[in-house]
Design a protein around this motif. Structure first.
Motif, short mmCIF file in Angstrom:
data_model
loop_
_atom_site.label_atom_id
_atom_site.label_comp_id
_atom_site.label_asym_id
_atom_site.label_seq_id
_atom_site.Cartn_x
_atom_site.Cartn_y
_atom_site.Cartn_z
N ALA A 13 -11.89 42.92 -42.22
CA ALA A 13 -12.12 41.54 -41.78
C ALA A 13 -13.50 41.47 -41.16
N PHE A 14 -14.10 40.31 -41.27
CA PHE A 14 -15.42 40.09 -40.71
C PHE A 14 -15.26 39.22 -39.46
N ASP A 15 -15.59 39.81 -38.32
CA ASP A 15 -15.43 39.09 -37.05
C ASP A 15 -16.52 38.06 -36.83
N ARG A 16 -17.65 38.22 -37.49
CA ARG A 16 -18.77 37.31 -37.27
C ARG A 16 -19.68 37.36 -38.49
N ALA A 17 -20.24 36.21 -38.86
CA ALA A 17 -21.18 36.13 -39.98
C ALA A 17 -22.29 35.16 -39.61
N GLN A 18 -23.52 35.59 -39.78
CA GLN A 18 -24.69 34.78 -39.49
C GLN A 18 -25.55 34.73 -40.75
N VAL A 19 -25.74 33.51 -41.28
CA VAL A 19 -26.56 33.31 -42.48
C VAL A 19 -27.77 32.47 -42.07
N THR A 20 -28.95 33.03 -42.24
CA THR A 20 -30.20 32.36 -41.88
C THR A 20 -31.06 32.26 -43.14
N THR A 21 -31.32 31.02 -43.58
CA THR A 21 -32.12 30.77 -44.78
C THR A 21 -33.42 30.10 -44.38
N THR A 22 -34.52 30.69 -44.79
CA THR A 22 -35.85 30.14 -44.55
C THR A 22 -36.42 29.71 -45.89
N ALA A 23 -36.55 28.39 -46.07
CA ALA A 23 -37.02 27.85 -47.35
C ALA A 23 -38.54 27.78 -47.36
N GLY A 24 -39.15 28.36 -48.39
CA GLY A 24 -40.59 28.29 -48.56
C GLY A 24 -40.95 27.35 -49.70
N GLU A 25 -42.21 27.38 -50.10
CA GLU A 25 -42.66 26.49 -51.16
C GLU A 25 -42.12 26.92 -52.52
N ARG A 26 -42.11 28.24 -52.79
CA ARG A 26 -41.67 28.72 -54.11
C ARG A 26 -40.47 29.65 -54.03
N ALA A 27 -40.16 30.19 -52.89
CA ALA A 27 -39.03 31.12 -52.75
C ALA A 27 -38.42 30.95 -51.37
N SER A 28 -37.22 31.46 -51.25
CA SER A 28 -36.49 31.38 -49.99
C SER A 28 -35.99 32.77 -49.62
N GLU A 29 -35.96 33.05 -48.32
CA GLU A 29 -35.43 34.32 -47.81
C GLU A 29 -34.18 34.04 -46.98
N THR A 30 -33.16 34.85 -47.23
CA THR A 30 -31.88 34.69 -46.54
C THR A 30 -31.51 36.00 -45.87
N SER A 51 -30.13 23.79 -49.55
CA SER A 51 -28.91 24.22 -48.85
C SER A 51 -28.99 25.71 -48.57
N THR A 52 -28.06 26.19 -47.75
CA THR A 52 -27.97 27.61 -47.46
C THR A 52 -27.45 28.36 -48.68
N SER A 53 -27.54 29.69 -48.64
CA SER A 53 -27.19 30.52 -49.80
C SER A 53 -25.70 30.48 -50.07
N ARG A 54 -25.36 30.67 -51.33
CA ARG A 54 -23.97 30.72 -51.77
C ARG A 54 -23.51 32.19 -51.69
N LEU A 55 -22.69 32.51 -50.70
CA LEU A 55 -22.24 33.88 -50.46
C LEU A 55 -20.72 33.92 -50.41
N ASP A 56 -20.17 35.01 -50.92
CA ASP A 56 -18.72 35.21 -50.91
C ASP A 56 -18.48 36.63 -50.40
N LEU A 57 -17.88 36.76 -49.21
CA LEU A 57 -17.63 38.08 -48.63
C LEU A 57 -16.33 38.70 -49.10
N ARG A 58 -15.48 37.94 -49.77
CA ARG A 58 -14.23 38.45 -50.34
C ARG A 58 -13.32 39.06 -49.28
N ALA A 59 -13.30 38.48 -48.12
CA ALA A 59 -12.42 38.93 -47.03
C ALA A 59 -12.39 37.82 -45.99
N PRO A 60 -11.36 37.80 -45.15
CA PRO A 60 -11.34 36.77 -44.10
C PRO A 60 -12.55 36.88 -43.19
#
Length: 689
Positions: free
Chosen positions: A374-391, A460-469
Motif C-alpha cells: 500500500a502507498f501511504d502517500r503520493a506526491q505528483v509534481t508536474t512542471t510544464a515547459g514550452e516543449r516538454a514537461s517534467e514530473t 493537466s498532471t501526469s496520468r499515473l497508475d500505481l496499481r495498489a491502494p
C-alpha cells in the motif's frame, strides 16, 4: 660541542684541566733556572699555550654566551613542559589490580591477604567492612603499613611492582554476620572458614563486589544449624514479556532488603528462557544475581522460546515479590487466566499473590486476504515547459514482503532518475511500465520523468497508475508565467478561479447602473468599463463609478446654498482628478501587468496549482487547467484601452457640462436692509381712530 652528549662533555673538561696544568708548567720556569735566561723559551711556550687554550675554550665560551643570550621560554613551552611532568602513567586506568584475595575467618577474627599488582606509584583502595568489622592491623610486604583515609575509604600507598598486603580484622562481640566490599575486584578469591560460611562467591570467582560472611552455630548433637543472617535478602522481580517477531523477557530485580551492602540471590528462570550476555551465570534452571554495594537494581534480557501456553507461578511471600507485564504485538492474541490484571498504561500487568499461577494462551490471528503493498502517500509534481514537461513522483510504499511492483507511466515518458530512501536505483521503462524493487517495511521512492509535450490550452498532471491502494494524494502543477489561467478542474480540494463569480456580480451591477444611474452610459458601457478594471483593480472601477454618478447628480441641478454649492464644486473637481488618474493609470497597468483571476484554494495561485485527494484504488486522480497565452490578455487590454480613450472623450464633454450646470462658482451677496416706515404721532392716530 653544542649537541655533544654528557659523557663527552665530562671527558673534554678533564682534558681541559690537564692542558691547563701543562700550560702552567710551560709558563712558570723551573726555580733553579734564572728567569732572564729562559725568556725566549718562556715566550714561545706561553704563546703556544695561549693559542691552544683559545682553541679549546672558544666553543665552550660561545656555547655559554649563546645559552646566556637565549630568551626565556614562552607560555606554550612552559605548558608543554608542565604536561610532560604531570603526564599520567601509561597504565592508566588499569594501574592497580588485585590478582588474588585469601579470606580466613575463625572465631571473632578475619584475616585478608591480598596480592596487589601496581603498574606505577599509586594509592590502593583497601576492602571496606561494615560496622561489625574493625581493622586492627595492616601490613605491606610483612612491614607495618601507613594508611590514609580519603572520602571514608582507606588507601595504601604502593610502589611499582608486586606486593603482598595483609589485613587483620576483629568482629564485634555477638555479631553473626558481616559484609566485606572490594572496590577492586580480585581475580581469584579463596575462603577458609572455621565456623563461618561465605556467600557471593562462585567457586573462586566474586559474583558482585562483596562477600557476605555468616557464622555457623552447632546444635547439641553437633549438626550445623541454619546460617544466621543479620537481615535476609529480599528483592522484587519484574518480568516484562514481549511477544513480537522475537519473544523476549526483560527482568529487573530491585533491592528491597538490605538497603546497603552487597549480596547475591538465586532466581528461577521461566520455561524456555535463555539469558543473553556473557556475564549470566545459570545453574540448574536458576540464575545467580549479584548486587554490588551501591546497586539499587540489576537487569538483564533473555530470549524466550515460542510455545502455545506459558505458565508463571508466584513464589511464597518469604522468598521474593514478583510483577509480570505482558506486551504483545498485533500479530499475537494473548488470553490470560488465573490472576486478575492491574491498571496499566499499556499491555497487561499482573501483581500476583503468593502461590497464584498465571496461564497465558498465545495464538496467531488468522490472516485476512488483502494486498501486500500500500502507498501511504503520493506526491505528483508536474512542471510544464514550452516543449516538454517534467514530473516528479514521490511515494511512500509500505510492503509486507520484498519483490518488484510495476506502475504504469504516461505514454512516451522517459525515466531520468529513480531513488529509494535517497539512494540511486538503476531502473528502466519497459512497455510503459516501471518496476519498483520493494523491500519489507516502509520506504520512500522518488521517480523523475520527462514527457514529450509542453504547456497547451489544456494542461493537466501526469496520468499515473500505481496499481495498489493509495492514500494522501497531492498533485502540483506549475505553469509558466506567460499563461492566462481561465479555468481549473480536478479533485474537490484544489484551486478555483473566483473571477467568474465576480463577473456575475459585475453583470448585475452594470444592469442596475444602466437602469438607475443618472448618467448617459448604457449597459455595454458599464460592462466594458468593469471588464477592463476587473482583471487588476475593482477599487479603481468603484472610484470611476462614483465619479460618474456624482456628476449625474450634479447635472440634475439640485438646489444648494451658495456655500454648499461651492463645496460640491471643489469636491467634484477633486473627484474628477482622482478618476482621471485611475483611468489613465489603468491603461499601462493593464497592458504591462498580469491579470488577477483570483485563483485560490489549497494554497494555490495563478501559476502554482495544488490539489489533494484522500485516497484512490490505483490510478491517481488528475488536475488540470485551461489557459491561453498572455498575449491574448494583452491584446484584449489594448482593445479596451482604445475603446476607453474614444469613450472618455464623450464622457469628459458630458462631465464638464454637468459640472458647469448653473455656473461654476457662486459669490456670497450682502443681505438687503428692511424698509423703514415713516414715524407717526400718537395724536394723529387717536384722531383717526
Amino acid at each position: 660541542l653544542v649537541i655533544a652528549p654528557a659523557w663527552l662533555v665530562r671527558l673534554l673538561r678533564v682534558l681541559m684541566v690537564a692542558l691547563l696544568g701543562v700550560l702552567l708548567g710551560r709558563m712558570v720556569p723551573p726555580l733553579v733556572t734564572p728567569l732572564r735566561g729562559h725568556w725566549n723559551d718562556w715566550r714561545r711556550g706561553a704563546a703556544s699555550a695561549a693559542v691552544l687554550m683559545l682553541a679549546l675554550l672558544g666553543p665552550h665560551a660561545a656555547h655559554a654566551q649563546q645559552a646566556t643570550a637565549s630568551p626565556i621560554p614562552d607560555q606554550a613551552m612552559l605548558d608543554q613542559l608542565r604536561a610532560r611532568l604531570t603526564e599520567p602513567p601509561k597504565c592508566v586506568p588499569s594501574c592497580a589490580a588485585i590478582a588474588a584475595a585469601q579470606l580466613q575467618a575463625a572465631g571473632d577474627t578475619l584475616d585478608v591477604a591480598l596480592e596487589a599488582h601496581a603498574g606505577a606509584d599509586l594509592a590502593l583502595p583497601l576492602p571496606q567492612g561494615d560496622a561489625a568489622l574493625t581493622l586492627l592491623d595492616a601490613r605491606l610486604d610483612a612491614q607495618p603499613a601507613a594508611l590514609v583515609s580519603r572520602d571514608g575509604a582507606l588507601m595504601l600507598r604502593l610502589d611499582r611492582g608486586v606486593h603482598r598486603v595483609t589485613l587483620h580484622y576483629r568482629l564485634a562481640a555477638g555479631a553473626d554476620s558481616t559484609n566485606l566490599r572490594f572496590p577492586l575486584h580480585p581475580g581469584h578469591v579463596g575462603f577458609i572458614g572455621n565456623g563461618w560460611s561465605a556467600s557471593g562467591l562462585d567457586g573462586d570467582r566474586l559474583l558482585g563486589d562483596s562477600v557476605a560472611l555468616s557464622r555457623q552455630r552447632a546444635a547439641a548433637d553437633g549438626t550445623a544449624l541454619a546460617i544466621a543472617q543479620r537481615l535476609p535478602a529480599y528483592v522484587r522481580v519484574t518480568r516484562r514479556l514481549s511477544f513480537g517477531v522475537d519473544w523476549t523477557v526483560q527482568t529487573t530485580v530491585e533491592r528491597l532488603a538490605p538497603q546497603d551492602g552487597g549480596f547475591s540471590v538465586s532466581l528461577p528462570l521461566l520455561p524456555g528462557e535463555h539469558p543473553q550476555g556473557d556475564g549470566a551465570l545459570v545453574r540448574d534452571g536458576a540464575i545467580q544475581v549479584s548486587f554490588n554495594a551501591n546497586d539499587p537494581a540489576v537487569m538483564w534480557t533473555s530470549r524466550l522460546d515460542h510455545a502455545s501456553t506459558l505458565t508463571l507461578k508466584a513464589p511464597p511471600l518469604g522468598e521474593r515479590a514478583e510483577v509480570w507485564q505482558i506486551d504483545a504485538a498485533p500479530m499475537w492474541h494473548v488470553e490470560a487466566s488465573g490472576v486478575p490484571t492491574s491498571a496499566s498504561s499499556h499491555g497487561l500487568r499482573f501483581q500476583p499473590l503468593p502461590g497464584e499461577t498465571l496461564t497465558l494462551a498465545l495464538s496467531e490471528p488468522k490472516a485476512v486476504a488483502g494486498s501486500s503493498i500500500a502507498f501511504d502517500r503520493a506526491q505528483v509534481t508536474t512542471t510544464a515547459g514550452e516543449r516538454a514537461s517534467e514530473t516528479t513522483l514521490v511515494v511512500t510504499a509500505r510492503s509486507t514482503r520484498g519483490g518488484e511492483h510495476a506502475i504504469t507511466l504516461p505514454s512516451g515518458a522517459e525515466l531520468l532518475q529513480a531513488r529509494r530512501d535517497g539512494e540511486a536505483l538503476n531502473l528502466a521503462v519497459r512497455d510503459g511500465q516501471l518496476s519498483l524493487p520493494l523491500l519489507p517495511g516502509a520506504h520512500r521512492y522518488e521517480v523523475l520523468l520527462r514527457e514529450p509535450h509542453g504547456v497547451a490550452m489544456r494542461t493537466s498532471t501526469s496520468r499515473l497508475d500505481l496499481r495498489a491502494p493509495v492514500a494522501n494524494i497531492a498533485l502540483d502543477l506549475h505553469l509558466p508565467q506567460d499563461r492566462w489561467v481561465l479555468w481549473t478542474w480536478g479533485p474537490s480540494m484544489g484551486p478555483a478561479v473566483l473571477y467568474w463569480s465576480q463577473l456575475v456580480v459585475l453583470l448585475l451591477a452594470a444592469w442596475l447602473l444602466a437602469r438607475y444611474a443618472p448618467t448617459p452610459l448604457r449597459f455595454h458601457h458599464w460592462l466594458l468599463l468593469g471588464l477592463g478594471f476587473s482583471a487588476f483593480a475593482w477599487s479603481a472601477y468603484a472610484l470611476v463609478v462614483a465619479w460618474l454618478i456624482a456628476l449625474g447628480w450634479r447635472a440634475r441641478g439640485v438646489r444648494l446654498g451658495d456655500a454648499a454649492f461651492n463645496l460640491v464644486q471643489v469636491a467634484l473637481a477633486v473627484l474628477t482628478a482622482l478618476a482621471l488618474l485611475a483611468l489613465i493609470g489603468a491603461v499601462p497597468r493593464g497592458l504591462l501587468g498580469l491579470p488577477d483571476m483570483h485563483v485560490a484554494g489549497n494554497g494555490s495561485n495563478a501559476w502554482n496549482l495544488r490539489w489533494f485527494a484522500d485516497q484512490s484504488t490505483g490510478a491517481l486522480p488528475r488536475g488540470g487547467v485551461f489557459s491561453v497565452s498572455l498575449w491574448v490578455y494583452k491584446l484584449a487590454m489594448l482593445a479596451w484601452a482604445l475603446w476607453l480613450a474614444n469613450a472618455l472623450i464623450g464622457w469628459l464633454r458630458w462631465a464638464f457640462g454637468a459640472w458647469s450646470e448653473g455656473g461654476y462658482w457662486r459669490k456670497r451677496t450682502a443681505a438687503a436692509a428692511p424698509p423703514q416706515l415713516p414715524p407717526t404721532s400718537t395724536t394723529d392716530a387717536t384722531t383717526h381712530d
